[in-house]
Design a protein around this motif. Sequence first.
Motif, PDB file in Angstrom:
ATOM      1  N   ARG A   1      34.464  39.016  36.602  1.00  0.00           N
ATOM      2  CA  ARG A   1      34.794  38.767  37.992  1.00  0.00           C
ATOM      3  C   ARG A   1      33.506  38.698  38.806  1.00  0.00           C
ATOM      4  O   ARG A   1      32.494  39.299  38.441  1.00  0.00           O
ATOM      5  N   THR A   2      33.590  37.964  39.910  1.00  0.00           N
ATOM      6  CA  THR A   2      32.488  37.895  40.855  1.00  0.00           C
ATOM      7  C   THR A   2      32.882  38.668  42.108  1.00  0.00           C
ATOM      8  O   THR A   2      33.895  38.350  42.732  1.00  0.00           O
ATOM      9  N   ILE A   3      32.117  39.692  42.448  1.00  0.00           N
ATOM     10  CA  ILE A   3      32.412  40.496  43.633  1.00  0.00           C
ATOM     11  C   ILE A   3      31.284  40.319  44.644  1.00  0.00           C
ATOM     12  O   ILE A   3      30.123  40.118  44.269  1.00  0.00           O
ATOM     13  N   THR A   4      31.652  40.367  45.910  1.00  0.00           N
ATOM     14  CA  THR A   4      30.677  40.251  46.999  1.00  0.00           C
ATOM     15  C   THR A   4      30.673  41.537  47.794  1.00  0.00           C
ATOM     16  O   THR A   4      31.728  41.967  48.292  1.00  0.00           O
TER      17      THR A   4
ATOM     18  N   GLU B   1      36.872  49.495  42.276  1.00  0.00           N
ATOM     19  CA  GLU B   1      36.974  48.837  43.583  1.00  0.00           C
ATOM     20  C   GLU B   1      37.187  49.861  44.697  1.00  0.00           C
ATOM     21  O   GLU B   1      36.555  49.783  45.763  1.00  0.00           O
TER      22      GLU B   1
ATOM     23  N   TRP C   1      36.420  39.332  45.934  1.00  0.00           N
ATOM     24  CA  TRP C   1      36.187  39.199  44.507  1.00  0.00           C
ATOM     25  C   TRP C   1      37.049  38.062  43.982  1.00  0.00           C
ATOM     26  O   TRP C   1      38.085  37.739  44.546  1.00  0.00           O
TER      27      TRP C   1
ATOM     28  N   TYR D   1      28.090  39.377  39.390  1.00  0.00           N
ATOM     29  CA  TYR D   1      28.950  38.872  38.318  1.00  0.00           C
ATOM     30  C   TYR D   1      29.093  39.997  37.306  1.00  0.00           C
ATOM     31  O   TYR D   1      28.134  40.356  36.620  1.00  0.00           O
TER      32      TYR D   1
ATOM     33  N   LEU E   1      33.222  45.926  50.607  1.00  0.00           N
ATOM     34  CA  LEU E   1      33.658  44.974  49.574  1.00  0.00           C
ATOM     35  C   LEU E   1      34.276  43.770  50.283  1.00  0.00           C
ATOM     36  O   LEU E   1      35.373  43.854  50.830  1.00  0.00           O
TER      37      LEU E   1
ATOM     38  N   ARG F   1      26.157  39.157  45.701  1.00  0.00           N
ATOM     39  CA  ARG F   1      27.182  38.673  44.764  1.00  0.00           C
ATOM     40  C   ARG F   1      26.840  39.173  43.377  1.00  0.00           C
ATOM     41  O   ARG F   1      25.754  38.928  42.860  1.00  0.00           O
TER      42      ARG F   1
END
Length: 248
Positions: free
Chosen positions: A171-174, A231, A245, A218, A242, A216
């Motif tokens: 997953r890609t989270i910002t 999370e 994602w 990954y 957060l 960002r």
Amino acid sequence: MLLAFSLQSLDAGLRDWAASLQMPGEAIFRLGLAAALGGLVGLEREVRGRQAGFRTNLLVALGSALVMIVSVFFAYVNWPPHSGFNLNIDPARVAYSVMAGVGFLGAGAIMKHDGNVRGLTTAAGLWCVAAVGLACGLGMYLVSIFATILVLIALWTLDILEKRLPRVRYRTITVRRPWRPGIIGQTVELVQSLKAIDVVDTSFVRLGDLATVDIRLYVAFRSRDKFWEFERELDGHADCQLISWSDG
């Protein structure tokens, strides 16, 4: 040995019974069987809410069977002779064209969204349903039924097994944080310290007056539950927000 003999006897019995229907009865039976087998696969896809459902799979199987029946009967037509050239009929060429055409149909079921490719299983299912239809049109009744059972096992039973297998997800989270020197490395260390999460790659963008930064990340993980827990912990951190994602 006994099983092989029983299957051979059953297949021969089905062929003899279908042949006793004569034409067009046998052709109608082949079309009906193809529609039923394609519909079974389509019901599984329909229940799961996939792009190609009951009607699509039924029509693919029915159309493939009809094309095979027509192509086989090409060989039975008494074509008038012409001087200067020979007319050769090859039913296999029609079957090849069907599989190629269904390949284009399957391509329409494949979609790419946020780095993820979806619809590959649906496209493969359509291709298999077309092959089942061709087998029905050729009169391979037992093989068609057995192939449909295998397709349903692959789509339903193996899907349940696949969900139980431990596999890596991405997953890609910002994450938004106040900017300061070294904040990127600190964020990577923070993320990797929370549960079973591994950072594969990272990038960042400084915003507005450069006082904040969107990082960002990954990430790779194996357990969905661990990701949800991660999370919550990350979002509850003092200077972390957060933002988003996405899978892939």
